[in-house]
Design an enzyme around this catalytic site. Structure first.
Site, short mmCIF file in Angstrom:
data_model
loop_
_atom_site.label_atom_id
_atom_site.label_comp_id
_atom_site.label_asym_id
_atom_site.label_seq_id
_atom_site.Cartn_x
_atom_site.Cartn_y
_atom_site.Cartn_z
N GLU A 161 -1.94 -11.00 -3.22
CA GLU A 161 -2.21 -10.50 -4.57
C GLU A 161 -3.48 -11.15 -5.12
O GLU A 161 -3.97 -12.14 -4.55
CB GLU A 161 -1.01 -10.84 -5.47
N ASP A 220 -3.49 -2.93 -7.26
CA ASP A 220 -4.19 -4.11 -7.80
C ASP A 220 -5.15 -4.73 -6.77
O ASP A 220 -5.63 -5.83 -6.97
CB ASP A 220 -3.17 -5.16 -8.28
N ASP A 230 3.81 -8.04 6.93
CA ASP A 230 4.62 -8.72 5.92
C ASP A 230 6.07 -8.28 5.96
O ASP A 230 6.44 -7.30 6.63
CB ASP A 230 4.02 -8.49 4.52
N HIS A 236 -4.38 -5.53 -3.62
CA HIS A 236 -3.81 -6.41 -2.59
C HIS A 236 -3.88 -5.77 -1.21
O HIS A 236 -3.89 -4.55 -1.08
CB HIS A 236 -2.37 -6.84 -2.94
C1 F6R Z 1 2.64 -3.04 3.45
C2 F6R Z 1 1.60 -3.81 2.77
C3 F6R Z 1 1.06 -3.39 1.44
C4 F6R Z 1 0.85 -1.89 1.31
C5 F6R Z 1 0.30 -1.54 -0.07
C6 F6R Z 1 0.14 -0.05 -0.26
O1 F6R Z 1 3.00 -3.64 4.67
O2 F6R Z 1 1.19 -4.81 3.29
O3 F6R Z 1 -0.16 -4.05 1.22
O4 F6R Z 1 -0.04 -1.45 2.31
O5 F6R Z 1 1.17 -2.04 -1.04
O6 F6R Z 1 1.40 0.54 -0.23
P1 F6R Z 1 1.58 2.14 -0.15
O7 F6R Z 1 1.00 2.56 1.13
O8 F6R Z 1 3.08 2.34 -0.19
O9 F6R Z 1 0.88 2.70 -1.34
#
Ligand code: F6R
Length: 242
Positions: free
Chosen positions: A143, A136, A68, A138
């Protein structure tokens, strides 16, 4: 099939994750990696760089696709995922720049960018997809409520996600972009093997939902229960509800 590894701490989590990535990179002649940004994989990326320097593991034949990118940040922005990946991994290994794919969020026409990104994956199978998980539930920026068959699309970031990511934006939620280009859940599920990294108590509910909850769009990560080869690496804090 979901395999769960509970490690003592972040260092051990990163070591386990690295072991799996290195195996993929060593065994396959032309490995394809799906990569994530965020805090979770930073230890893994550090180990990949250290191993490249010490052992000469080469990424010359590796191709990568990132999950992403924020919409509205130029690639050169300090907090773009393009910059994150170059600073935390690509500049430390010998991957050719043309082998690297990060969606472009700096565009007037994000829908076309999504279609192009999905098209770039049409004839590619990701051998190993690295994922973090949001508080959450995701994965990528899919989401709660995202359809399970979604492909690369424009996602609205949930309020909680923007709050969680504000730590990178001077703790100011207003600076956190509201949208992102993200691989869809359908895109992610095409990977041959998936590796999820989650640490800390704030991930414990999402981890529980992913592994033990009903398979439901309310917890996007629960879709992984339908995948045949997933390894989830947790520290004790993220695993405490299991
Ligand atoms: C990042 C992504 C997100 C993160 C998630 C956890 O490319 O796709 O899904 O993996 O938000 O983020 P952290 O690792 O910062 O807790």
């Amino acid at each position: 099939m979901l395999k769960v590894i509970v490690a003592d701490n972040y260092e051990e989590v990163s070591r386990e994750a690295f072991r799996i990535v290195k195996e993929t990179v060593k065994i396959l002649p032309e490995p394809v990696l799906g990569l994530a940004t965020g805090s979770s994989p930073i230890g893994l990326y550090k180990k990949m760089i250290a191993d490249h320097n010490a052992e000469g593991t080469s990424y010359d034949k590796v191709r990568t696709w990132n999950l992403d990118e924020y919409i509205g940040l130029p690639r050169s922005h300090d907090l773009s995922y393009w910059t994150f990946m170059h600073e935390n991994l690509f500049e430390g290994i010998d991957i050719p720049e043309e082998n690297v794919h990060v969606p472009c969020g700096d565009t007037e026409d994000p829908e076309t960018e999504c279609a192009k990104y999905e098209e770039s994956l049409k004839d590619v199978t990701i051998d190993l997809q690295v994922l973090g998980i949001g508080a959450d539930g995701h994965i990528g920026f899919n989401e709660p409520g995202t359809p399970f068959d979604s492909l690369t699309h424009v996602a609205e970031l949930a309020e909680q996600t923007r709050r969680d990511n504000a730590r990178f934006f001077e703790n100011d939620i207003d600076q956190v972009p509201k949208q992102a280009v993200t691989m869809g859940l359908g895109t992610i599920m095409r990977a041959r093997k998936i590796l999820v990294i989650a640490t800390g108590t704030n991930k414990a509910d999402a981890v529980y939902g992913m592994l033990r909850g009903p398979v439901s769009e309310d917890c996007p990560a629960s879709i992984l229960q339908n995948h045949e080869d997933v390894t989830v690496i947790l520290d004790k804090a993220a695993a405490y509800r299991l």
